[in-house]
Design a protein around this motif. Structure first.
Motif: not given
Lengths: 115, 110
Positions: A16-28
């Motif tokens: 019942e708690a909130p969650v954030e899963l992080r994602c970063n990307y690199s692209s040209s």
């Protein structure tokens, strides 16, 4: 070449708690972004995708993600998790070079929901 | 709609042997991609087939080869198996951008 970084290998959270899963990307080049979920001993199931338009994308099972071009991020969120959300989550970017839709995945984040 | 189906589900092979994995795409899908997922890792792109031709290839040696048939089904062949080839092999089919994955074949090389 494109790459995806998932900053957290494991995320423990209470039910019942909130969650954030992080994602970063690199692209040209312009990208399409995806979040997949994988339950034990199973294949990948698409949670949501960003192709264009609104930067806030809603997916299945109450998940949503926000595309931030300036920060090259695509974080996944859920306001209230359930035990059944325990699984591995993968962020992926699509490379449309050569006419195909090759996916480049991050290393995954294990979400463990506890009572 | 049966979705993407892969066979077999599990397989044990000996070093040096050859293996063939099979994939039937989702109905209406014309593109098949193969991925290797080592334990604790994200899937890695092996190659993609479209109209019976290899359209894209990832950073995998020539021991990995494939084929797509006129009905869009596909095979992944791996020759001269190494212990490091042990992994979950995932097939994905698509018609456009979104890819649908099968349950995978768990290959163990001993």
């Amino acid at each position: 070449a494109q790459s995806v970084t998932q900053l957290d290998s494991q995320v423990p959270v209470f039910e019942e708690a909130p969650v954030e899963l992080r994602c970063n990307y690199s692209s040209s080049v312009s990208v399409y972004l995806f979040w997949y979920v994988q339950y034990p001993n199973q294949g990948l199931q698409l949670l949501l995708k960003y192709l264009s338009g609104s930067t806030l994308v809603k997916g299945i099972n109450g998940f949503e993600a926000e595309f931030n071009k300036s920060q090259t991020s695509f974080h996944l969120r859920k306001p209230s998790v359930h035990i059944s959300d325990t699984a591995e989550y993968f962020c992926a970017v699509s490379d449309l070079a050569g006419g195909g839709n090759k996916l480049t995945f991050g290393t995954g984040t294990q979400l463990k929901v506890e009572l | 709609d049966a979705g993407v189906t892969q066979s077999p589900t599990h397989l044990i092979k000996t070093r040096g042997q050859q293996v063939t994995l099979r994939c039937s795409p989702k109905s209406g899908h014309d593109t098949v991609s193969w991925y290797q997922q080592a334990l604790g890792q994200g899937p890695q792109f092996i190659f993609q087939y479209y109209e019976e031709e290899e359209r894209q290839r990832g950073n995998f040696p020539d021991r990995f080869s494939g084929h797509q048939f006129p009905n869009y089904s596909s095979e992944l062949n791996v020759n001269a198996l190494l212990l490091g080839d042990s992994a979950l092999y995932l097939c994905a089919s698509s018609l456009g951008i979104e890819a649908f994955f099968g349950q995978g074949t768990r290959l163990t090389v001993v």
